[in-house]
Design an enzyme around this catalytic site. Structure first.
Site, PDB file in Angstrom:
ATOM      1  N   TRP A  92     -17.059  -2.886   4.492  1.00 42.36           N
ATOM      2  CA  TRP A  92     -16.744  -3.288   3.128  1.00 42.36           C
ATOM      3  C   TRP A  92     -16.442  -4.788   3.136  1.00 42.36           C
ATOM      4  O   TRP A  92     -16.075  -5.359   4.166  1.00 42.36           O
ATOM      5  CB  TRP A  92     -15.560  -2.501   2.585  1.00 42.36           C
ATOM      6  CG  TRP A  92     -14.261  -2.675   3.336  1.00 42.36           C
ATOM      7  CD1 TRP A  92     -13.773  -1.883   4.332  1.00 42.36           C
ATOM      8  CD2 TRP A  92     -13.283  -3.713   3.147  1.00 42.36           C
ATOM      9  NE1 TRP A  92     -12.559  -2.357   4.782  1.00 42.36           N
ATOM     10  CE2 TRP A  92     -12.227  -3.477   4.071  1.00 42.36           C
ATOM     11  CE3 TRP A  92     -13.185  -4.807   2.284  1.00 42.36           C
ATOM     12  CZ2 TRP A  92     -11.103  -4.308   4.161  1.00 42.36           C
ATOM     13  CZ3 TRP A  92     -12.070  -5.638   2.372  1.00 42.36           C
ATOM     14  CH2 TRP A  92     -11.045  -5.393   3.297  1.00 42.36           C
ATOM     15  N   GLU A 135      -1.169 -11.385   6.698  1.00 36.71           N
ATOM     16  CA  GLU A 135      -2.594 -11.236   7.010  1.00 36.71           C
ATOM     17  C   GLU A 135      -3.306 -12.587   7.064  1.00 36.71           C
ATOM     18  O   GLU A 135      -4.207 -12.794   7.881  1.00 36.71           O
ATOM     19  CB  GLU A 135      -3.274 -10.337   5.970  1.00 36.71           C
ATOM     20  CG  GLU A 135      -2.790  -8.900   5.934  1.00 36.71           C
ATOM     21  CD  GLU A 135      -3.363  -8.037   7.049  1.00 36.71           C
ATOM     22  OE1 GLU A 135      -4.162  -8.546   7.856  1.00 36.71           O
ATOM     23  OE2 GLU A 135      -2.997  -6.850   7.110  1.00 36.71           O
ATOM     24  N   GLU A 173     -10.413  -8.269  10.470  1.00 37.90           N
ATOM     25  CA  GLU A 173      -9.093  -8.501   9.874  1.00 37.90           C
ATOM     26  C   GLU A 173      -9.132  -9.592   8.803  1.00 37.90           C
ATOM     27  O   GLU A 173      -8.352  -9.562   7.848  1.00 37.90           O
ATOM     28  CB  GLU A 173      -8.096  -8.896  10.969  1.00 37.90           C
ATOM     29  CG  GLU A 173      -7.706  -7.777  11.905  1.00 37.90           C
ATOM     30  CD  GLU A 173      -6.583  -6.913  11.334  1.00 37.90           C
ATOM     31  OE1 GLU A 173      -5.808  -7.423  10.509  1.00 37.90           O
ATOM     32  OE2 GLU A 173      -6.489  -5.736  11.730  1.00 37.90           O
ATOM     33  N   HIS A 176      -8.934  -8.783   5.083  1.00 41.65           N
ATOM     34  CA  HIS A 176      -7.715  -8.242   4.483  1.00 41.65           C
ATOM     35  C   HIS A 176      -6.992  -9.299   3.660  1.00 41.65           C
ATOM     36  O   HIS A 176      -6.660  -9.086   2.492  1.00 41.65           O
ATOM     37  CB  HIS A 176      -6.785  -7.691   5.564  1.00 41.65           C
ATOM     38  CG  HIS A 176      -7.404  -6.625   6.404  1.00 41.65           C
ATOM     39  ND1 HIS A 176      -6.797  -6.123   7.540  1.00 41.65           N
ATOM     40  CD2 HIS A 176      -8.586  -5.954   6.296  1.00 41.65           C
ATOM     41  CE1 HIS A 176      -7.571  -5.191   8.080  1.00 41.65           C
ATOM     42  NE2 HIS A 176      -8.657  -5.081   7.340  1.00 41.65           N
ATOM     43  N   GLU A 226      -0.459  -2.682  14.957  1.00 44.49           N
ATOM     44  CA  GLU A 226      -1.521  -2.089  14.139  1.00 44.49           C
ATOM     45  C   GLU A 226      -1.033  -0.816  13.460  1.00 44.49           C
ATOM     46  O   GLU A 226      -1.364  -0.554  12.305  1.00 44.49           O
ATOM     47  CB  GLU A 226      -2.764  -1.803  14.984  1.00 44.49           C
ATOM     48  CG  GLU A 226      -3.470  -3.040  15.507  1.00 44.49           C
ATOM     49  CD  GLU A 226      -4.172  -3.850  14.426  1.00 44.49           C
ATOM     50  OE1 GLU A 226      -4.137  -3.469  13.234  1.00 44.49           O
ATOM     51  OE2 GLU A 226      -4.774  -4.880  14.763  1.00 44.49           O
ATOM     52  N   THR A 229       1.219  -1.889  10.596  1.00 44.97           N
ATOM     53  CA  THR A 229       0.434  -2.390   9.465  1.00 44.97           C
ATOM     54  C   THR A 229      -0.226  -1.249   8.703  1.00 44.97           C
ATOM     55  O   THR A 229      -0.293  -1.268   7.473  1.00 44.97           O
ATOM     56  CB  THR A 229      -0.635  -3.379   9.966  1.00 44.97           C
ATOM     57  OG1 THR A 229      -0.017  -4.354  10.786  1.00 44.97           O
ATOM     58  CG2 THR A 229      -1.325  -4.061   8.810  1.00 44.97           C
ATOM     59  N   ASP A 258      -8.630   0.356   7.998  1.00 46.96           N
ATOM     60  CA  ASP A 258      -9.041  -0.589   9.035  1.00 46.96           C
ATOM     61  C   ASP A 258      -7.980  -0.690  10.122  1.00 46.96           C
ATOM     62  O   ASP A 258      -8.279  -0.679  11.315  1.00 46.96           O
ATOM     63  CB  ASP A 258      -9.237  -1.983   8.427  1.00 46.96           C
ATOM     64  CG  ASP A 258     -10.691  -2.279   8.067  1.00 46.96           C
ATOM     65  OD1 ASP A 258     -11.523  -1.365   8.138  1.00 46.96           O
ATOM     66  OD2 ASP A 258     -10.969  -3.441   7.720  1.00 46.96           O
ATOM     67  N   GLU A 259      -6.728  -0.813   9.705  1.00 51.52           N
ATOM     68  CA  GLU A 259      -5.642  -0.968  10.663  1.00 51.52           C
ATOM     69  C   GLU A 259      -5.527   0.264  11.559  1.00 51.52           C
ATOM     70  O   GLU A 259      -5.246   0.152  12.759  1.00 51.52           O
ATOM     71  CB  GLU A 259      -4.311  -1.210   9.937  1.00 51.52           C
ATOM     72  CG  GLU A 259      -4.303  -2.373   8.964  1.00 51.52           C
ATOM     73  CD  GLU A 259      -4.403  -3.742   9.624  1.00 51.52           C
ATOM     74  OE1 GLU A 259      -4.572  -3.815  10.850  1.00 51.52           O
ATOM     75  OE2 GLU A 259      -4.292  -4.747   8.904  1.00 51.52           O
ATOM     76  N   HIS A 262      -8.188   0.045  14.231  1.00 55.01           N
ATOM     77  CA  HIS A 262      -7.821  -0.942  15.243  1.00 55.01           C
ATOM     78  C   HIS A 262      -6.686  -0.418  16.131  1.00 55.01           C
ATOM     79  O   HIS A 262      -6.666  -0.680  17.336  1.00 55.01           O
ATOM     80  CB  HIS A 262      -7.407  -2.252  14.567  1.00 55.01           C
ATOM     81  CG  HIS A 262      -8.523  -2.902  13.815  1.00 55.01           C
ATOM     82  ND1 HIS A 262      -8.319  -3.808  12.808  1.00 55.01           N
ATOM     83  CD2 HIS A 262      -9.871  -2.777  13.928  1.00 55.01           C
ATOM     84  CE1 HIS A 262      -9.482  -4.217  12.330  1.00 55.01           C
ATOM     85  NE2 HIS A 262     -10.437  -3.598  12.992  1.00 55.01           N
TER      86      HIS A 262
END
Length: 393
Positions: A92, A135, A173, A176, A226, A229, A258-259, A262
């Protein structure tokens, strides 16, 4: 990468040695973070960064033997870590969630966004801004990863698996902060110039996670961060939905996903270290938890509030976005994920570290309960991010 811990929980237990011979090289160099005593120099430095904690930094604490472990894991990292990255064409992008500037309906879309944002309270924006600023300090986090011996990107375009991961993780990242920044800009609810100054101060200040150029410590730190977050963005998504901004909830939830991905990669690295070197890894985990996980934005400053990070953390704690309980829960999760409690065959120092780690979540919760019981009602604090309006902390 984000987050913070309410400053009421500070652990300084010395129940095991943090300078184990098996974890650290005898050739440890010590570099003081003390600034020049010159008043003139101090004034110049404050113009770039906030007042900072004074302590001694340990550097290059990993022995040459342990350095070879990471070189030997190069192929393993290619097969097991790089798979947690997504191809750019399948990722995305911020524009997927924002008004389309080429559309004839752009202004209508912006008006809709601003109308939704009016339902969100100022304290929510303080937390969202704090998360966004954290971020946006991404250059600092890539720099931190590239301080780690044995896994750094030696050329800036190295083709080692570790270097590819660091660059591609940074690229993922990067979306974000971009997305949250643009959303906040369009909302009209925050003072963007003060926010931009805070970002500049924070990147200029850097961070000190106390990872000692040591990837054992560094990957434990990133595993914790991570997950923290993931929790924080998940909670901002929940609150946005409760206040009626479903689009913002989608944004925060997408970042949280996403976090989580990761987190999976970093925890897998530490899991492998526990498999190869359980004694060294459990002592590294104990060392990081003894020092306390410092949050990436702990040097946050806006040119006005010397205690901005603590005030931001207090608002996040009060809203339930990220709390001392979350800190304890994360540690408990990682202890279970890595089977720390069930490890056998450890040295005496390893056993002490194991006992310390496994007892720590309950201790954190007890300390926090006492701190909450003693907590006093504090006066509201003005936040420059929301035009100096006062926020309960």
């Amino acid at each position: 990468m984000a987050l913070r811990l309410n400053s009421t929980v500070v652990l300084t237990s010395h129940s095991f040695s943090s300078k184990s011979r098996s974890l650290r090289s005898p050739r440890v160099s010590m570099a003081s973070t003390l600034h020049s005593v010159s008043k003139e120099a101090g004034n110049v430095k404050k113009s770039y960064s906030p007042p900072r904690e004074v302590h001694v930094q340990v550097t290059h604490s990993m022995s040459p033997h342990k350095l070879e472990i990471f070189k030997s894991l190069e192929n393993w990292a290619e097969d097991n870590i790089l798979v947690h990255l997504k191809p750019v064409e399948k990722c995305w992008q911020p524009q997927d969630f924002l008004p389309d500037p080429e559309s004839e309906g752009f202004y209508d879309q912006v008006r809709e966004l601003r109308a939704r944002s009016k339902e969100l309270p100022d304290d929510y924006f303080v937390v969202l801004v704090g998360d966004m600023i954290t971020e946006e300090a991404l250059p600092t986090y890539q720099t931190m990863l590239n301080t780690l011996d044995g896994v750094r990107d030696e050329t800036g375009a190295s083709l080692t698996s570790w270097a590819i991961w660091t660059r591609a993780w940074t690229a993922e990242e990067n979306r974000h902060g971009d997305l949250l920044n643009k959303y906040l800009y369009l909302s009209g609810r925050v003072d963007m110039k003060q926010i931009e100054k805070t970002i500049q101060y924070l990147i200029g200040s850097g961070m000190d996670p106390k990872t000692e150029n040591n990837p054992y410590l560094g990957f434990i730190y990133t595993s914790f961060q991570e997950r923290a977050t993931f929790i924080s963005h998940g909670n901002t998504a929940r609150l946005a939905k409760e206040h009626g901004d479903v689009k913002l909830a989608q944004i925060c939830g997408t970042i949280a996903a996403d976090e989580k991905r990761h987190e999976t990669a970093y925890t897998k690295i530490v899991e492998k270290l526990f498999e190869i070197d359980p004694d060294g890894t459990v002592m590294a985990l104990g060392d990081m938890m003894k020092k306390k996980i410092s949050m990436p934005a702990h040097l946050m400053y806006d040119g006005k509030d010397d205690n901005l990070f603590e005030h931001f953390s207090s608002v996040a704690q009060r809203l339930g976005v990220y709390t001392a309980k979350d800190y304890a829960d994360i540690l408990e999760f990682l202890v279970g994920r890595w089977n720390v409690e069930k490890m056998t065959g450890l040295s005496s120092e390893g056993h002490r570290a194991q006992d310390f780690i496994c007892g720590l979540p309950a201790r954190i919760r007890r300390l926090e309960e006492r701190a909450q019981g003693r907590a006093k009602e504090l006066s509201p604090v003005p936040f420059s991010w929301v035009f100096d309006r006062s926020i309960k902390i």
